[in-house]
Write a protein that holds these residues in place. Sequence first.
Motif, PDB file in Angstrom:
ATOM      1  N   CYS A   1      -2.528  50.001  90.929  1.00 17.49           N
ATOM      2  CA  CYS A   1      -2.142  49.486  89.291  1.00 17.49           C
ATOM      3  C   CYS A   1      -2.731  48.322  88.730  1.00 17.49           C
ATOM      4  CB  CYS A   1      -0.515  49.315  89.699  1.00 17.49           C
ATOM      5  SG  CYS A   1       0.186  51.195  90.473  1.00 17.49           S
ATOM      6  N   ASN A   2      -2.321  47.098  89.499  1.00 17.06           N
ATOM      7  CA  ASN A   2      -2.859  45.769  89.312  1.00 17.06           C
ATOM      8  C   ASN A   2      -4.269  46.355  88.786  1.00 17.06           C
ATOM      9  OD1 ASN A   2      -3.150  42.673  88.762  1.00 17.06           O
ATOM     10  ND2 ASN A   2      -2.978  42.503  90.661  1.00 17.06           N
ATOM     11  N   LEU A   3      -5.648  46.715  89.323  1.00 15.04           N
ATOM     12  CA  LEU A   3      -7.061  47.129  88.973  1.00 15.04           C
ATOM     13  C   LEU A   3      -6.779  47.978  87.552  1.00 15.04           C
ATOM     14  CD1 LEU A   3      -9.198  47.535  92.772  1.00 15.04           C
ATOM     15  CD2 LEU A   3      -8.972  45.848  90.382  1.00 15.04           C
ATOM     16  N   LYS A   4      -6.038  48.675  87.917  1.00 14.49           N
ATOM     17  CA  LYS A   4      -5.546  49.794  87.226  1.00 14.49           C
ATOM     18  C   LYS A   4      -5.841  48.848  85.513  1.00 14.49           C
ATOM     19  CE  LYS A   4      -3.773  53.878  85.230  1.00 14.49           C
ATOM     20  NZ  LYS A   4      -2.742  55.004  85.559  1.00 14.49           N
ATOM     21  N   LYS A   5      -4.621  48.255  85.800  1.00 16.70           N
ATOM     22  CA  LYS A   5      -3.868  47.193  84.414  1.00 16.70           C
ATOM     23  C   LYS A   5      -4.643  46.300  83.346  1.00 16.70           C
ATOM     24  CE  LYS A   5      -0.327  44.831  82.287  1.00 16.70           C
ATOM     25  NZ  LYS A   5      -1.039  43.270  82.801  1.00 16.70           N
ATOM     26  N   GLY A   6      -6.032  45.858  84.942  1.00 18.07           N
ATOM     27  CA  GLY A   6      -6.581  44.512  84.258  1.00 18.07           C
ATOM     28  C   GLY A   6      -5.931  43.717  83.659  1.00 18.07           C
ATOM     29  N   GLY A   7      -6.252  43.552  82.635  1.00 14.66           N
ATOM     30  CA  GLY A   7      -6.232  42.590  81.544  1.00 14.66           C
ATOM     31  C   GLY A   7      -6.051  43.033  80.266  1.00 14.66           C
ATOM     32  N   LEU A   8      -5.425  44.327  80.185  1.00 12.64           N
ATOM     33  CA  LEU A   8      -4.676  45.217  78.717  1.00 12.64           C
ATOM     34  C   LEU A   8      -2.927  44.298  79.513  1.00 12.64           C
ATOM     35  CD1 LEU A   8      -6.250  48.111  79.698  1.00 12.64           C
ATOM     36  CD2 LEU A   8      -7.483  46.355  78.283  1.00 12.64           C
ATOM     37  N   MET A   9      -2.830  44.394  78.413  1.00 15.43           N
ATOM     38  CA  MET A   9      -1.184  44.561  77.794  1.00 15.43           C
ATOM     39  C   MET A   9      -0.610  45.422  78.216  1.00 15.43           C
ATOM     40  SD  MET A   9      -1.123  41.222  76.390  1.00 15.43           S
ATOM     41  CE  MET A   9       0.275  41.340  74.873  1.00 15.43           C
ATOM     42  N   PRO A  10       0.282  45.679  78.395  1.00 17.23           N
ATOM     43  CA  PRO A  10       1.276  47.001  79.063  1.00 17.23           C
ATOM     44  C   PRO A  10       0.925  48.367  77.699  1.00 17.23           C
ATOM     45  CG  PRO A  10       2.920  45.302  79.514  1.00 17.23           C
ATOM     46  CD  PRO A  10       1.552  44.491  78.442  1.00 17.23           C
ATOM     47  N   ALA A  11       0.986  47.703  77.043  1.00 20.08           N
ATOM     48  CA  ALA A  11       1.123  48.888  75.434  1.00 20.08           C
ATOM     49  C   ALA A  11      -0.011  49.498  75.740  1.00 20.08           C
ATOM     50  CB  ALA A  11       1.381  48.480  74.297  1.00 20.08           C
ATOM     51  N   GLN A  12      -1.229  48.524  75.952  1.00 22.19           N
ATOM     52  CA  GLN A  12      -3.066  48.749  76.197  1.00 22.19           C
ATOM     53  C   GLN A  12      -2.926  50.421  77.383  1.00 22.19           C
ATOM     54  OE1 GLN A  12      -4.642  45.437  75.387  1.00 22.19           O
ATOM     55  NE2 GLN A  12      -5.795  45.972  73.965  1.00 22.19           N
ATOM     56  N   ALA A  13      -2.770  49.359  78.098  1.00 21.34           N
ATOM     57  CA  ALA A  13      -2.915  49.961  79.623  1.00 21.34           C
ATOM     58  C   ALA A  13      -2.050  51.029  80.018  1.00 21.34           C
ATOM     59  CB  ALA A  13      -2.400  48.964  80.809  1.00 21.34           C
TER      60      ALA A  13
ATOM     61  N   PRO B   1      -1.442  39.313  80.405  1.00 22.47           N
ATOM     62  CA  PRO B   1      -2.661  38.416  81.351  1.00 22.47           C
ATOM     63  C   PRO B   1      -2.176  37.291  80.825  1.00 22.47           C
ATOM     64  CG  PRO B   1      -2.955  40.298  80.202  1.00 22.47           C
ATOM     65  CD  PRO B   1      -1.627  40.256  79.351  1.00 22.47           C
ATOM     66  N   ARG B   2      -3.249  36.624  81.729  1.00 24.18           N
ATOM     67  CA  ARG B   2      -3.245  34.741  81.412  1.00 24.18           C
ATOM     68  C   ARG B   2      -4.297  35.020  80.418  1.00 24.18           C
ATOM     69  NH1 ARG B   2      -4.707  32.631  87.377  1.00 24.18           N
ATOM     70  NH2 ARG B   2      -5.947  34.084  87.134  1.00 24.18           N
ATOM     71  N   HIS B   3      -5.323  35.667  79.657  1.00 21.83           N
ATOM     72  CA  HIS B   3      -6.136  35.472  79.297  1.00 21.83           C
ATOM     73  C   HIS B   3      -5.325  35.054  77.773  1.00 21.83           C
ATOM     74  CE1 HIS B   3      -7.190  40.286  79.479  1.00 21.83           C
ATOM     75  NE2 HIS B   3      -7.409  39.510  77.935  1.00 21.83           N
ATOM     76  N   ARG B   4      -4.302  36.086  77.557  1.00 19.06           N
ATOM     77  CA  ARG B   4      -4.232  36.297  76.584  1.00 19.06           C
ATOM     78  C   ARG B   4      -2.561  35.530  75.819  1.00 19.06           C
ATOM     79  NH1 ARG B   4      -4.512  42.047  74.061  1.00 19.06           N
ATOM     80  NH2 ARG B   4      -5.950  42.535  74.047  1.00 19.06           N
ATOM     81  N   GLY B   5      -2.264  34.385  76.928  1.00 15.75           N
ATOM     82  CA  GLY B   5      -1.125  33.414  77.495  1.00 15.75           C
ATOM     83  C   GLY B   5      -0.524  33.284  77.965  1.00 15.75           C
TER      84      GLY B   5
ATOM     85  N   ASN C   1       7.462  36.691  83.897  1.00 18.44           N
ATOM     86  CA  ASN C   1       5.725  36.853  83.116  1.00 18.44           C
ATOM     87  C   ASN C   1       5.386  37.448  84.704  1.00 18.44           C
ATOM     88  OD1 ASN C   1       3.828  37.573  81.207  1.00 18.44           O
ATOM     89  ND2 ASN C   1       2.674  36.264  82.217  1.00 18.44           N
ATOM     90  N   VAL C   2       5.902  37.317  86.149  1.00 18.33           N
ATOM     91  CA  VAL C   2       4.829  37.944  86.980  1.00 18.33           C
ATOM     92  C   VAL C   2       5.659  38.786  87.274  1.00 18.33           C
ATOM     93  CG1 VAL C   2       4.273  37.243  89.310  1.00 18.33           C
ATOM     94  CG2 VAL C   2       3.727  35.659  87.446  1.00 18.33           C
ATOM     95  N   VAL C   3       4.804  39.594  88.311  1.00 15.11           N
ATOM     96  CA  VAL C   3       5.766  40.847  88.498  1.00 15.11           C
ATOM     97  C   VAL C   3       4.843  41.862  90.214  1.00 15.11           C
ATOM     98  CG1 VAL C   3       7.097  42.354  86.875  1.00 15.11           C
ATOM     99  CG2 VAL C   3       4.644  42.771  87.243  1.00 15.11           C
ATOM    100  N   ALA C   4       5.740  42.261  91.156  1.00 10.61           N
ATOM    101  CA  ALA C   4       5.076  42.619  92.429  1.00 10.61           C
ATOM    102  C   ALA C   4       4.067  43.979  91.633  1.00 10.61           C
ATOM    103  CB  ALA C   4       5.723  42.849  93.296  1.00 10.61           C
ATOM    104  N   ALA C   5       2.234  44.143  92.198  1.00 12.39           N
ATOM    105  CA  ALA C   5       2.178  45.774  92.441  1.00 12.39           C
ATOM    106  C   ALA C   5       0.848  45.600  93.062  1.00 12.39           C
ATOM    107  CB  ALA C   5       1.451  44.570  91.255  1.00 12.39           C
ATOM    108  N   CYS C   6       0.820  46.718  93.246  1.00  8.40           N
ATOM    109  CA  CYS C   6      -0.374  47.013  94.306  1.00  8.40           C
ATOM    110  C   CYS C   6      -1.189  46.996  94.689  1.00  8.40           C
ATOM    111  CB  CYS C   6       0.497  48.378  94.976  1.00  8.40           C
ATOM    112  SG  CYS C   6      -0.313  50.001  93.170  1.00  8.40           S
TER     113      CYS C   6
END
Length: 185
Positions: free
Chosen positions: A129-141, A110-114, A121-126
């Motif tokens: 999924c984008n809302l579900k992941k939110g501002g979390l790191m991949p491991a957290q989400a 996430p941008r707020h994590r640098g 760092n950018v991927v296509a997401a529906c």
Amino acid sequence: MTVTVSPDGLPALVLNADYRPLSYYPLSLWSWQDAIKAVFLDRVNIVAEYEHAVSSPSFSMRLPSVVSLKTYVKPSRYPAFTRFNVFLRDRFQCQYCGTPEDLTFDHVIPRHRGGATTWENVVAACSPCNLKKGGLMPAQARMWPKQTPYQPTVHDLHNNGRLFPPNYLHESWMDYLYWDVELEP
């Protein structure tokens, strides 16, 4: 994702001077009017023609179906970083669930994590999924992209573009669209 091409519009496939399409997705096509203009301005060679002709009181000409540029246009090695090119790199699929619907893009870090807004760092997401992941790191989400994001070459995007042919391909175009693909024995 299919590009809609109207066969009634009699478009011309545009090839570079080396007889490769300028672009596979979207397929490099010109209207018949633009193709005729380029012929008269001596910017292209006519490679193939339709049966249909246009006429004036003193002149008649069959419409070009394939033209090649007289001057080679050197393609850039790396494409521009755009939303469309990110989607094409990722084959118009969410990198988390695989759906082709409601695409946006996600910052893996996430941008707020640098995390930067870059190819890496950018991927296509529906949207879900984008809302579900939110501002979390991949491991957290507990959400990891199917492929590691990377900066594609123009060749990578051309290869992916071939997977999404337009709804209409004129028979005269076929010898030029996939001629650099390795033939099967």
